[in-house]
Design an enzyme around this catalytic site. Structure first.
Site, PDB file in Angstrom:
ATOM      1  N   ASP A 525       6.523   2.255   7.252  1.00  0.00           N
ATOM      2  CA  ASP A 525       5.578   2.273   6.142  1.00  0.00           C
ATOM      3  C   ASP A 525       6.236   2.887   4.912  1.00  0.00           C
ATOM      4  O   ASP A 525       7.018   3.833   5.020  1.00  0.00           O
ATOM      5  CB  ASP A 525       4.335   3.083   6.528  1.00  0.00           C
ATOM      6  CG  ASP A 525       3.331   3.128   5.388  1.00  0.00           C
ATOM      7  OD1 ASP A 525       2.872   2.055   4.974  1.00  0.00           O
ATOM      8  OD2 ASP A 525       3.049   4.233   4.897  1.00  0.00           O
ATOM      9  N   HIS A 528      10.471   1.688   1.048  1.00  0.00           N
ATOM     10  CA  HIS A 528      11.291   1.804  -0.159  1.00  0.00           C
ATOM     11  C   HIS A 528      11.239   3.195  -0.769  1.00  0.00           C
ATOM     12  O   HIS A 528      12.102   3.550  -1.570  1.00  0.00           O
ATOM     13  CB  HIS A 528      10.848   0.767  -1.201  1.00  0.00           C
ATOM     14  CG  HIS A 528       9.406   0.862  -1.567  1.00  0.00           C
ATOM     15  ND1 HIS A 528       8.408   0.415  -0.725  1.00  0.00           N
ATOM     16  CD2 HIS A 528       8.783   1.364  -2.657  1.00  0.00           C
ATOM     17  CE1 HIS A 528       7.240   0.644  -1.296  1.00  0.00           C
ATOM     18  NE2 HIS A 528       7.438   1.218  -2.459  1.00  0.00           N
ATOM     19  N   ASP A 626      -2.375  -5.134   3.263  1.00  0.00           N
ATOM     20  CA  ASP A 626      -2.452  -4.584   1.904  1.00  0.00           C
ATOM     21  C   ASP A 626      -2.942  -5.612   0.887  1.00  0.00           C
ATOM     22  O   ASP A 626      -3.267  -5.255  -0.241  1.00  0.00           O
ATOM     23  CB  ASP A 626      -1.062  -4.102   1.452  1.00  0.00           C
ATOM     24  CG  ASP A 626      -0.566  -2.936   2.302  1.00  0.00           C
ATOM     25  OD1 ASP A 626      -1.407  -2.129   2.710  1.00  0.00           O
ATOM     26  OD2 ASP A 626       0.643  -2.866   2.557  1.00  0.00           O
TER      27      ASP A 626
END
Length: 1537
Positions: A525, A528, A626
């Site tokens: 999760d 980045h 999402d």
């Protein structure tokens, strides 16, 4: 037949850092590291952290890989070190050059997933994943009933959001305790434990054939995490991160502003609690600028207390302290206060004292100095003020942007009035104390016991560098309010290593171990934003427990190179890609191509091939949890076709729970508290239940089954270019996607009509275009339509997540076309002789419909493919799959091709493989010309293979070459018919190809390039093996470089329609004969050597004496072609005239005797023949048929006058000693239009005092540097650019070599002559070879060496010397300055007569040559310091420049390849004499230079080395593309090594 192992080659390049390049490999592959051209010959060491067998992976532990050189040769073309890849994960390699790290990168090895009780493999491209929000599964004992929906609808992998205790926000990703199971899963009877979850996961794997993965959240923890209260050091707080203090002060001020606005205290200033328009926003800006910023004075955190600093400075000055600047570039700058106190910054007083120096010690001077110092401090403070103002402006912009999105924007959440629950902006920091005034709260930031609990929240920064931690010092993200903040989570502060925050690392390690123990994979999760070194450490921990860990992540970098950094370092298996990013159906179709599959009709790739950069494997999802709801974004009708399009991608696919049930809103990871529905197969459903009547569940099962079948059965081709099968945009809403199996050539074609717009409110045409599907449709795999049904309007269920009740679907599976309800009719058309196309007319392909066809080839075409594959098995076991026996094959196909190929001679291989345009035209043919492109370089198979070698790795099926193959049989027929017309063994190869092509012509045109390539690759590689088998052991046991160079011998040595060589003596044995096609008479057909292709390949311009004998040792003796070499030597011997052999042979009858050096190269070759060939001395007694027994004889037929070769040799020596002086026959423009009259006078002889051979005049050029001026405009016509008259250095060396050799043979009574005779004073005297040898030896260095002593008495022209320590290019030239020019000729003499040179002098001279003349591939033909040097050859440029017009500078700078061979051989010889250390360095240097030739050879479509290049290795368009002597000399140096 090649073995089954897949091997990839990674060529290392110096200083090549490939950390942003992704190399994906599979377990079981072998990876070979090989040296690129820049590294060959150098001491390279490769290191990797891939563990040795039996060892455990440690990211920081690197080991050395050992080099293997399979041929054991000195060149490095085959040298490699390897890894046998058996463990999945991310591995690093780097290599060093000596002690310097030079380059490196990463490799990612995919995991192998196993499923089921039998542990069968689940290929990555078969994965069908569904995401579940764990909190919506309800109590643990109800999970199976809810998860059963995924099982029944064909998913084979479940992704659970985190199963741990959630934080106060109830977000699935805000975890309060990473180690504990969410207590909501327990019931009053039983607590749910990790063991319970593990048992369920195992049951799903073994009984349901489903794997389970879950998220790991490393970047943050819930604000209310109990362990965080005990260990506040785990967050970014104001104690360990004091740089956040200004941002915290601003954050508190904005919180207080929230309270004021919420309480209506700002209405008077134009900001009510409900912000609705630009006027409110502008008033909000005004309040911040006028009321908040001036009070906060944030700039003070970055400024110096001016009075305090000036006082300190004054005190130091008064004390008389003086400092001198250590660095003049040092300037006074503000030193940031590490505790970030207001006005707490300082300056370096030492720099201040060294910068501001009073002119005296008096009070006035000191005061003046202090004023200057004060002014500078104020300037620095002003700069800090400006900087802070910029930050404040950005903070306001970000704040207003957030308010617009959250409260005004149509697509935003419309949060309503500002309140403490929904503040103006989300708070950036925790504040666990009683609310005070802003001023009172600020006092706490310097109280560690309180400041440690002011922690930064996590979030993400749009467009930020994902490799930079935005909470660390140096980042102003929090101050500039650029963070899109998650107010329920605290950002975790790991530091750089476990020692920096021991509790956090240990806690998260336990969390990782629990996850890896119970789950088959993880989703990273917020990948980045997770510190990459932390993720590395945790994933290493996970893989210790589960080696084949499936790792997925979603990256929002927007940059493939940045993505690759994460994939490489973390070993991410699949990157999540979203179909929802597509703005229309065409883009959705494009994403299918992007994320997997090769073009339909792709070439068969060899098992051993270069490792190519890859794009990350995709987990392609129709929707992620999402994403916004696609029903809101598009329409309910689009769910089915978009799901179908996604599932046709050749990669892992996935969806999110709720998509299939047509839930018409986003299932929020934060606010959703209802449970998923359970599975109930019964017809009647109650609330909280679903079955195949719900949404698109029935279609999803069919779609998932199909996806898994396509992945498992190798349907890995998903598009095509330039053929009739391709992923097609039929119209703006209809997308057709093809998946193709390259073994069976079965296809599956899905036609999907999307509904990005709601059909109820948008126009969709009822006229659907017809569609053509190539091949025979076996069945309709499925057809499905989204339809409406009568049902109550949608009402959001209070307890269960429910979808739209008024939509379902019609589904029919495995039916025939005639039974379809979507197709109106299907007709069959014939596109070509073996290509059937079915034309489909649709009648009910409504928006939201899909139809999937299973298509096979026409039965006859299918049979032809199977038979072709059967015959190709002899070349590769790859073709076993899908092969069929050939019961009625042509007789020639029953013979293995290797047996047919074994009957070819090397001369016949020249016909089969090579022959350029001019050679073919001589035979009445030509090279195949590809329309819209260019003719092939060769008529033989190499011409085709050179093109296909470029096309094949890239699968460039749109290339004109492939277009031509698909368009007709012209090229196919050309290949076979050309060979059949040649009779003999060549014809047999042609007949075999023709028999194979019978089947090739029966398959669909889009497959022809692939199978044409497969046939030719098999034949070509077999032919090469047969060629090498006929060559010397040096070639057979040689490296790839040696073998590929040796093909130059086949390329350049051949027999044309007309013999290039004069006939040999009829009494000579083993001379090849053939029947003349026209006269039907027996004629000799000896192999001749072409000087170069394409310019010197046919007719009278094919054979040149000098070129032939410079190339002969390398191309024919070293390669073992002894008989053909003998015949060439004797053929030229027969043309001896005036003591010379011809420059241009012209069959002997049109010979020109205008070169002085060819005879010496011929003599050198005879010497080499005698040394290399077994019983080589026998050639000396071979009969030579003299075409010109006397200088004035007309040409005599072979056999008229025969004499042994040793007599011809003696005649050449004798004539030189007597002196040669004649005028060329037919002198004048009929033989040379440019030469001046004096140039036709040929002289040569031996200087009786020195023994040197000499000759020539200033109007002719008798050595290899033979450019004659041609420009009337520049007035150089008829003037040689490089006459090199006098004694040319290489000719003196060649003469010395021959004299020494004949002296030795004479002493051994092998050569019957002791010397040559001369007439002196009317008497005949003998000069023995011994005497002649001593004369040359005694005079050479004295007259040729340019001494480093300016007063050397032997130097006739000291004023002409401009380079010392070299050897002259000539001695006694008519233009004396030419003697002193530095050229690459003396190294030739060093190789053939090394005894002439003092080793130390030779070595120094070679070093000068290396420094001045060595180019990338060749040698500069003139010193660049010379005034007439010009390195670019242009043979058509005609201008006024005497030195370059019409290519006058041919040998005045351009870099010729053949001299490099002699230079390197000279270096090798003399380095051995200098010492072992120098020798070792020389070998390294030679390997490195030769690597460039290897690269050129491999890349050249001619598969040769050029005649010359322009300066610095630049391509020269006027050069021959492949030159005999260029290849020959490189073979020689490799042979010598």
């Amino acid at each position: 037949m090649p073995g089954a192992k897949e091997t990839r080659l990674l060529h290392l390049g110096e200083m090549e850092k490939l950390d942003k390049t992704l190399f994906r490999l599979e377990q079981g592959f072998e990876l070979q590291f090989r040296l690129g051209p820049t590294l060959q010959g150098k001491p390279v060491t490769v290191y990797t952290n891939y563990p040795a067998s039996g060892e455990v992976f440690d990211r920081h532990k690197f080991r050395t890989l050992s080099w293997h050189n399979p041929t054991g040769k000195e060149d490095d073309s085959d040298k490699y070190c390897k890894l046998d890849l058996q463990i999945s994960g991310s591995y690093q390699y780097y290599f060093s050059l000596g002690n310097e790290k030079s380059g490196g990168g990463y490799i990612v090895v995919d995991p192998v997933l196993h499923v089921g009780a039998d542990n069968h493999v689940l290929p990555l491209d078969c994965v069908t994943l569904q995401t579940y929000l764990a909190k919506c599964l309800g109590p643990f004992h109800e999970w199976e009933d809810r998860l059963k929906v995924a099982r029944e609808t064909g998913y084979n992998m479940i992704h659970f959001t985190p199963l741990q205790t959630l934080g106060l926000s109830r977000s699935c990703y805000s975890l309060a305790d990473q180690l504990e199971v969410n207590p909501e899963f327990s019931n009053h009877n039983k607590k749910c434990t990790w063991s319970d979850i593990g048992a369920l996961v195992e049951k799903l794997k073994n009984e349901w054939n489903m794997l389970c993965i879950t998220d790991v959240v490393y970047n943050h923890t819930a604000t209310n995490s109990e362990w965080l209260r005990i260990h506040p050091e785990c967050g970014y707080n104001l104690v360990n991160s004091p740089h956040l203090k200004p941002a915290w002060v601003l954050d508190r001020a904005l919180w207080h502003l929230t309270g004021m606005v919420a309480d209506g205290k700002c209405i008077a200033k134009g900001v009510p609690p409900l912000i609705e328009n630009d006027q409110h926003l502008n008033c909000l800006r005004k309040i911040i600028y006028e009321d908040i910023y001036p009070k906060l004075k944030l700039w003070e955190f970055f400024q110096v207390d001016v009075n305090k600093a000036v006082q300190q400075f004054k005190t130091l000055l008064t004390q008389g302290k003086m400092v001198t600047k250590s660095d003049p570039n040092e300037h006074l700058e503000i030193v940031q206060d590490p505790d970030y106190r207001r006005l707490g910054c300082t300056v370096d007083m030492n720099i201040a004292l060294a910068t501001f120096i009073p002119h005296s010690n008096g009070p006035a001077a000191i005061e003046e100095c202090c004023n200057w110092f004060r002014k500078r401090i104020e300037e620095l403070n002003a700069e800090q003020y400006r900087q802070t103002t910029h930050h404040q402006e950005q903070a306001v912009n970000c704040l207003v942007g957030t308010v617009v999105y959250e409260r005004i924007a149509c697509h935003g959440p419309k949060l309503g009035p500002i309140s403490r629950k929904h503040p103006l902006v989300t708070r950036y920091f925790t504040y666990p104390f009683e609310e005070l005034t802003v001023e009172e709260e600020e006092t706490m930031i310097h109280q560690p016991d309180k400041a440690c609990y002011f922690m930064a929240h996590n979030g993400w920064v749009m467009g930020d560098d994902p490799l930079r931690n935005f909470a660390e010092p140096g980042s102003n993200v929090y101050l500039r309010r650029e963070l899109i903040c998650w107010g329920d989570s605290v950002k975790l502060r790991y530091g750089n290593k476990p020692e920096d925050c021991p509790y956090l690392w240990a806690h998260m390690k336990k969390y990782t171990e629990i996850t890896a123990k119970y789950f088959h994979g993880v989703r990273l999760d917020n990948c980045h934003s997770t510190p990459i070194h932390v993720a590395e450490y945790m994933l290493d921990t996970a893989r210790k427990l589960r080696a084949d860990l499936y790792v997925v992540a979603e990256l929002f970098t927007g940059n493939e190179e940045l993505d690759n950094i994460f994939v490489n370092r973390l070993g991410i298996t699949s990157l999540i890609r979203e179909a929802m990013t597509a703005y229309n159906s065409h883009e959705e179709g494009r994403l299918v191509y992007r994320f997997g599959g090769e073009p339909v009709g792709s070439f068969v790739q060899p098992r051993l091939r270069p490792l190519m950069p890859a794009i990350a494997h995709a987990l392609f999802m129709d929707i992620t949890h999402d994403n916004e709801c696609p029903i809101q974004h598009r329409s309910a009708y689009d769910a089915l076709p978009s799901a179908m399009i996604v599932s046709m991608a050749c990669c892992a696919t996935g969806s999110t729970k709720g998509y299939d049930e047509l839930v018409p809103h986003q299932i929020s990871v934060v606010s959703e508290e209802r449970f998923y529905a359970k599975w109930n197969p019964a017809a009647h459903l109650t609330s909280g239940e679903v079955n195949f009547q719900t949404g698109i569940l029935a279609g999803r099962l069919a779609i998932n089954r199909l996806h898994q079948e396509l992945g498992a059965k190798g349907f890995n081709q998903a598009r095509s270019e330039g053929s009739t099968v391709y992923v097609d945009q039929v119209d703006e809403d209809i997308v057709a996607v093809t998946r193709h199996c390259p073994n069976t050539h079965q296809s599956v074609v899905a036609v999907c009509r999307t509904a990005f717009r709601d059909p109820k409110t948008s126009f969709y045409s009822k006229e659907v275009p017809e569609m053509c599907i190539p091949g025979k449709i076996d069945e309709v795999v499925l057809e499905a339509r989204t339809i409406e049904r009568s049902a109550s309007p949608y009402k959001k269920d209070l307890h269960f997540i429910n979808g739209l009740p008024n939509f379902t679907m019609e589904l029919r599976e495995h039916i025939q076309i005639k039974d379809s309800k979507i197709i109106k009719q299907a007709g069959t058309a014939i596109k070509g002789p073996n290509e059937f196309v079915q034309e489909i007319e649709f009648e009910r392909l409504t928006p939201g419909s899909v139809i999937v066809f299973r298509v096979s080839l026409d039965p006859k075409a299918q049979e032809a493919v199977g038979i072709l594959r059967n015959h190709l098995i002899q070349f590769s076991s790859h073709f076993k799959s899908g092969s069929l026996p050939d019961d009625h094959s042509a007789p020639i196909l029953k013979t293995p091709f290797s047996s047919i190929a074994s009957k070819l001679t090397l001369a016949e291989l020249n016909q089969v493989l090579y022959r350029c345009e001019a050679e073919e035209q001589e035979d009445g043919g030509g090279c195949y010309n590809i329309p819209n492109w260019s003719p092939l370089k060769y008529a033989g198979l190499q011409g085709l293979m050179s093109v296909m070698a470029d096309i094949r790795p890239k699968n460039d099926l749109g290339h004109p070459f492939c277009d031509n193959l698909r368009s007709g049989d012209w090229m196919i027929d050309y290949v076979s018919n050309r060979l059949i017309s040649r009779a003999g063994a060549c014809a047999e190869v042609g007949k075999w190809l023709k028999a194979m092509f019978v089947y090739l012509k029966r398959i669909p045109r889009y497959l022809i390039p692939c199978y044409f390539d497969a046939i030719l690759v098999g034949a070509y590689t077999t032919l090469l093996d047969m060629g090498w088998h006929q060559m010397s052991s040096f070639v057979q046991n040689g490296s790839t470089f040696v073998k590929h160079l040796s093909l130059g011998s086949i390329q350049l040595c051949g027999i044309g329609k007309y013999s290039s060589l004069p006939d040999l003596s009829p009494s000579l044995h083993d001379v090849p004969y053939r029947l003349n096609e026209i006269t039907n008479q027996k004629e000799q057909c000896c192999v001749s050597l072409a000087a170069g292709l394409p310019h010197f390949s046919s007719g009278i311009f094919r054979s040149w004496g000098r070129d032939t004998f410079i190339a002969l040792r390398g191309l024919m003796l070293v390669t073992g072609r002894y008989l053909e070499a003998r015949n060439i030597i004797l053929a030229y011997a027969g043309t001896l005239r005036h003591g010379l052999i011809p420059n241009l042979l012209g069959g002997g009858t049109h010979a020109r005797y205008n070169c002085r050096d060819a005879v010496w190269w011929w003599l050198q070759c005879i010497q080499e023949y005698c040394k290399i060939v077994p019983n080589g001395l026998d050639i000396l007694r071979c009969p030579v048929s003299r075409m010109y027994p006397r200088d004035d004889s007309p040409p005599q037929p072979a056999g008229t006058v025969d004499q042994p070769l040793y007599e011809v040799i003696q005649e050449a020596m004798q004539r030189h000693m007597e002196g040669i002086n004649f005028r060329e026959r037919n002198a004048g423009p009929q033989i040379d239009q440019k030469m001046r009259d004096e140039g036709f006078n040929v002289t040569a002889g031996i200087d009786h005092e020195t023994g040197f051979v000499f000759g020539g005049n200033r109007f002719n050029c008798g050595t290899w540097m033979d450019k004659m001026g041609e420009s009337d405009r520049a007035r150089n016509t008829g003037i040689p650019a490089t006459p090199r008259d006098g004694s040319a250095v290489e000719m003196v060396g060649l003469c010395k070599s021959t004299v020494r050799w004949l002296m030795d043979l004479s002493r051994k009574n092998i050569f019957p002559f002791r010397g040559v005779t001369v007439k002196r004073h009317g008497k005949e005297e003998i000069i023995t070879y011994d005497e002649w040898d001593r004369k040359i030896q005694g005079h050479f260095e004295k007259l040729f060496f340019v001494s480093e002593n300016p007063a050397d008495p032997n130097e006739k022209h000291p004023d002409l010397v401009h380079k010392r320590g070299i050897y002259k290019d000539s001695y006694g030239a008519s233009s004396p300055w030419c003697d002193y020019q530095l050229r690459p000729n003396f190294p030739i003499a060093m190789v053939v007569a090394p005894e002439l040179f003092t080793p130390e002098r030779a070595w120094k001279a070679l070093q000068i040559v290396e420094e001045k003349l060595l180019g990338p591939l060749g040698m500069k033909t003139l010193d660049p310091d010379d005034m007439v040097y010009c390195g670019v050859y242009d043979n058509v440029l005609d201008n006024d420049n005497y030195n370059v017009a019409k290519g006058f500078n041919y040998h005045q700078g351009p870099e010729w390849l053949w001299p490099i061979g002699y230079f390197l051989r000279a270096k090798l010889y003399f380095s051995r004499l200098i010492g072992p250390e120098i020798y070792a360095k020389t070998v390294v240097m030679i390997k490195n230079i030769l690597s460039r030739h290897y690269v050129h050879l491999e890349r050249s479509s001619w598969k040769g080395l050029p005649e010359l290049t322009n300066e610095n290795g630049q391509y020269c368009p006027f050069s021959c593309e492949t030159q005999a002597w260029s290849i020959g000399v490189i073979l020689e140096i490799l042979y010598d090594m």
